[in-house]
Scaffold this active site. Structure first.
Site, PDB file in Angstrom:
ATOM      1  CE  LYS A  50      -3.558   2.317   2.712  1.00 24.07           C
ATOM      2  NZ  LYS A  50      -4.525   2.246   3.794  1.00 24.07           N
TER       3      LYS A  50
ATOM      4  CD  GLU B  23       9.006  -6.045   7.293  1.00 24.38           C
ATOM      5  OE1 GLU B  23       8.782  -4.921   6.784  1.00 24.38           O
ATOM      6  OE2 GLU B  23       8.716  -6.326   8.468  1.00 24.38           O
TER       7      GLU B  23
ATOM      8  N   GLY C  10      -4.991  -1.820   4.913  1.00 25.99           N
ATOM      9  CA  GLY C  10      -4.201  -2.962   4.460  1.00 25.99           C
ATOM     10  C   GLY C  10      -4.889  -4.294   4.728  1.00 25.99           C
ATOM     11  NE  ARG C  11      -6.811  -3.667  10.820  1.00 23.43           N
ATOM     12  CZ  ARG C  11      -6.120  -2.534  10.971  1.00 23.43           C
ATOM     13  NH1 ARG C  11      -4.934  -2.405  10.400  1.00 23.43           N
ATOM     14  NH2 ARG C  11      -6.603  -1.531  11.691  1.00 23.43           N
TER      15      ARG C  11
ATOM     16  CD  GLU D  50      -2.160  -4.443  11.400  1.00 22.65           C
ATOM     17  OE1 GLU D  50      -1.030  -4.949  11.520  1.00 22.65           O
ATOM     18  OE2 GLU D  50      -2.614  -4.100  10.292  1.00 22.65           O
TER      19      GLU D  50
ATOM     20  CG  HIS E  94      -4.863 -35.724  16.573  1.00 16.95           C
ATOM     21  ND1 HIS E  94      -5.095 -36.925  17.194  1.00 16.95           N
ATOM     22  CD2 HIS E  94      -5.834 -35.585  15.630  1.00 16.95           C
ATOM     23  CE1 HIS E  94      -6.134 -37.506  16.622  1.00 16.95           C
ATOM     24  NE2 HIS E  94      -6.607 -36.711  15.680  1.00 16.95           N
TER      25      HIS E  94
ATOM     26  CE  LYS F  42       5.334  -0.961   9.847  1.00 17.54           C
ATOM     27  NZ  LYS F  42       4.387  -0.252   8.997  1.00 17.54           N
TER      28      LYS F  42
HETATM   29  O1  F6P Z   1       1.831  -4.176   9.959  1.00 17.35           O
HETATM   30  C1  F6P Z   1       1.447  -2.878   9.669  1.00 17.35           C
HETATM   31  C2  F6P Z   1       0.995  -2.726   8.256  1.00 17.35           C
HETATM   32  O2  F6P Z   1       0.860  -1.373   8.026  1.00 17.35           O
HETATM   33  C3  F6P Z   1      -0.296  -3.470   7.938  1.00 17.35           C
HETATM   34  O3  F6P Z   1      -1.414  -2.801   8.352  1.00 17.35           O
HETATM   35  C4  F6P Z   1      -0.181  -3.617   6.457  1.00 17.35           C
HETATM   36  O4  F6P Z   1      -1.093  -4.541   5.970  1.00 17.35           O
HETATM   37  C5  F6P Z   1       1.274  -4.032   6.346  1.00 17.35           C
HETATM   38  O5  F6P Z   1       1.939  -3.248   7.318  1.00 17.35           O
HETATM   39  C6  F6P Z   1       1.885  -3.865   4.978  1.00 17.35           C
HETATM   40  O6  F6P Z   1       1.915  -2.524   4.564  1.00 17.35           O
HETATM   41  P1  F6P Z   1       2.134  -2.118   3.072  1.00 17.35           P
HETATM   42  O7  F6P Z   1       1.041  -2.717   2.246  1.00 17.35           O
HETATM   43  O8  F6P Z   1       2.109  -0.626   3.042  1.00 17.35           O
HETATM   44  O9  F6P Z   1       3.472  -2.662   2.622  1.00 17.35           O
END
Ligand code: F6P
Length: 541
Positions: A200, A206, A260-261, A346, A377, A506
């Site tokens: 987003k 990452e 995002g979620r 979240e 199990h 972060k």
């Molecule tokens: O973990 C925090 C967060 O902002 C989530 O809400 C989001 O889904 C994720 O990081 C990834 O963010 P982005 O889509 O901006 O890479």
């Protein structure tokens, strides 16, 4: 609201509401009284500790908290995510009626439809082999690089809809641990691989790090010019994507009013669409839209998300249960618990109300789970006999996609129903003794062993039943849980749509990187962090 919560506590205790065995004995029609359906989706909540008095109070609670008005404000595009000044409109992404949805006076539907159409053209181009890699070969593998909401939705839904998967193989890389991308690339041929960078913000460390590794994989194998044939991107930050070198007709946008979620319905769903095709993706959106319409129109006592949210609140804040288990008896929903962890925790893992005051009571529970029968199990022992009551949410299809293995599906159903029955009924000391003596154990030994075989019972569960896990059914199920989280968030009086809690980690990681790299001193960090940095650096290559 606190007065109603107090009434609920008193009423639940005074009416012995959580005595499920007694409740079933007293009302032979309990299942009929406490189950609701939307089409083929049935929600049986008869095995939770509710009764008429509790339900009346829960309905009053929904009224007092203004859930309906707040729901309507969300659908209307009001900036209900007030800490970020944003509307919350994932519902517009699946607004299949195409009625106008206004944000700051502008209808967002033309843009939503345009992106969906562009995704469809791209997805079908990849699936048909018309869009090829740099050397003219068809794409056989797609790799989605994203994390959190830019990963969990696509990975969960692609697994869930395996019977509909007739496009290229799909892979998902999320972790910054180089092992994740290295293990994935090992199996792939650069000439036939397409990477989708999903972020987003297009700043998440990452994702940006993995994207750079993927770019190097293509450039090193096929040359720099091949990059434009092997990458696409999904983001709200179109300028940042362009700077990465991805061509404009391969960039799919979405908007800041999509959390995002909550973004699987947006271009973040592109890998799913490539896997199952645009038509099936449309049915997935249709399913969510059906749940949206139901949530907006059905009266509280027939409204699945309202009921699920009210019971969730009742479990958390009236009865004090700290977690809930998501137990799909559907192997293809294996990542659904992880998906719901982000969606729920979240969203509702907050300690401050909309007024900035501390939450009274509790906010969201710990959400966790695994598919049945595997979990049986592993951790079910604690759910049955442990000292913590954990409400369980079971889900199962009436039929699978493997007609030749129907006998296995029957066994799956029997296991699912057996678990909720056992949790509800339990086994008394006398029953445990009788069972032992009936098998030949003598009286004194039976008295000694029986306490270990006692199950308290009265452990609540909800069971969802649907015909088959189709794209429509999956869309409807996800939307049900999204709206449940919304209802609970309103009852907790929190903003479910920001996530400041993930920011501190972060920030600190960014600050620690030069320390780990050895270009900055660890001075100023606490002694534990300093000790760990020293240990990790001394052993690194
Ligand atoms: O973990 C925090 C967060 O902002 C989530 O809400 C989001 O889904 C994720 O990081 C990834 O963010 P982005 O889509 O901006 O890479």
């Amino acid at each position: 609201m606190q007065a109603i919560v107090k009434d609920l506590k008193n009423t639940a205790a005074a009416t012995n509401a959580t005595d499920l065995r007694a409740a079933f004995a007293a009302d032979p029609e309990r299942f009929a009284h406490y189950s609701v359906a939307l089409g083929d989706l049935l929600m049986d909540f008869s095995k939770t500790g509710v009764n008429e008095q509790v339900m009346e109070l829960l309905e009053r609670l929904a009224g007092e908290a203004d859930v309906a008005a707040k729901r309507d404000a969300m659908f209307a595009g009001e900036a209900i995510n007030f800490t970020e000044g944003r509307a919350v409109l994932h519902t517009a992404l699946r607004n299949r009626d195409n009625t106008p949805v206004l944000v700051d006076g502008k209808d967002v539907m033309p843009d939503v439809n345009a992106v969906l159409a562009a995704m469809g053209r791209f997805a079908e181009g990849v699936r048909s082999g018309e869009l090829q890699g740099a050397t003219g070969k068809a794409i056989t593998d797609i790799v989605n690089i994203g994390i959190g909401g830019s990963d969990l939705g696509p990975v969960m839904a692609t697994l869930a809809l395996a019977p509909f998967h007739d496009g290229p193989r799909a892979h998902f890389v999320s972790n910054v641990d180089g092992a994740h991308i290295a293990d994935t690339l090992k199996t792939l041929d650069a000439e036939t691989t397409l990477f989708i960078i999903a972020s987003k913000t297009f700043t998440t460390i990452e994702t940006m790090t993995n994207a750079a590794s993927a770019r190097a994989f293509i450039a090193d194998t096929l040359g720099e010019d091949a990059v434009r044939h092997h990458f696409a991107a999904v983001s709200t930050a179109l300028d940042k994507v362009a700077a990465f070198g991805i061509e404009s007709d391969r960039i799919f946008g979405f908007w800041d009013w999509v959390g995002g979620r909550y973004s699987i319905w947006s271009a973040i769903g592109l890998p799913l669409m490539i896997a199952i095709g645009a038509e099936n993706f449309g049915r997935f959106l249709d399913g969510a839209h059906a749940m949206d319409t139901h949530f907006r129109e059905a009266p509280v006592r027939e409204n699945l998300p309202m009921l699920l949210g009210l019971i969730g609140f009742y479990h958390r804040n009236v009865l004090g249960y700290p977690s809930r288990a998501i137990l799909p008896y559907d192997q293809r929903l294996s990542r659904f618990p992880a998906y719901l962890q982000q969606l729920d925790m979240e969203s509702n893992g907050k300690g401050v109300t909309v007024d900035g005051t501390p939450v009274e009571g509790n906010s969201g529970p710990v959400v966790w789970g695994e598919p049945g029968t595997n979990g049986q199990h592993a951790f079910y022992q604690l759910i049955h006999q442990g000292t913590t009551v954990i409400p369980a949410e079971f889900m199962i299809a009436t039929k699978g996609f493997e007609p030749k293995l129907h006998h296995q599906h029957e066994l799956l159903i029997a296991n699912c129903l057996a678990q909720s029955e056992a949790l509800m009924k339990g086994r008394s000391l006398d029953e445990a003794k009788a069972q032992l003596t009936s098998k030949g154990t003598d009286e004194s030994q039976a008295a000694f062993l029986a306490p270990h075989r006692v199950f308290s019972g009265n452990r609540p569960s909800i069971t969802f039943v649907y015909d088959q896990l189709t794209p429509f059914a999956l869309g409807r199920l996800i939307a049900l849980y999204e709206h449940r989280v919304f209802v609970e968030g309103v009852l907790f009086r929190i903003n479910s749509f920001d996530q400041w809690g993930v920011e501190l980690g972060k920030e600190l990681a960014t600050g620690l990187l030069p320390v780990v790299q050895g270009t900055e001193s660890a001075e100023g960090h606490d002694s534990s962090t300093q000790g760990l940095v020293a240990r990790l650096r001394s052993k690194s290559a």
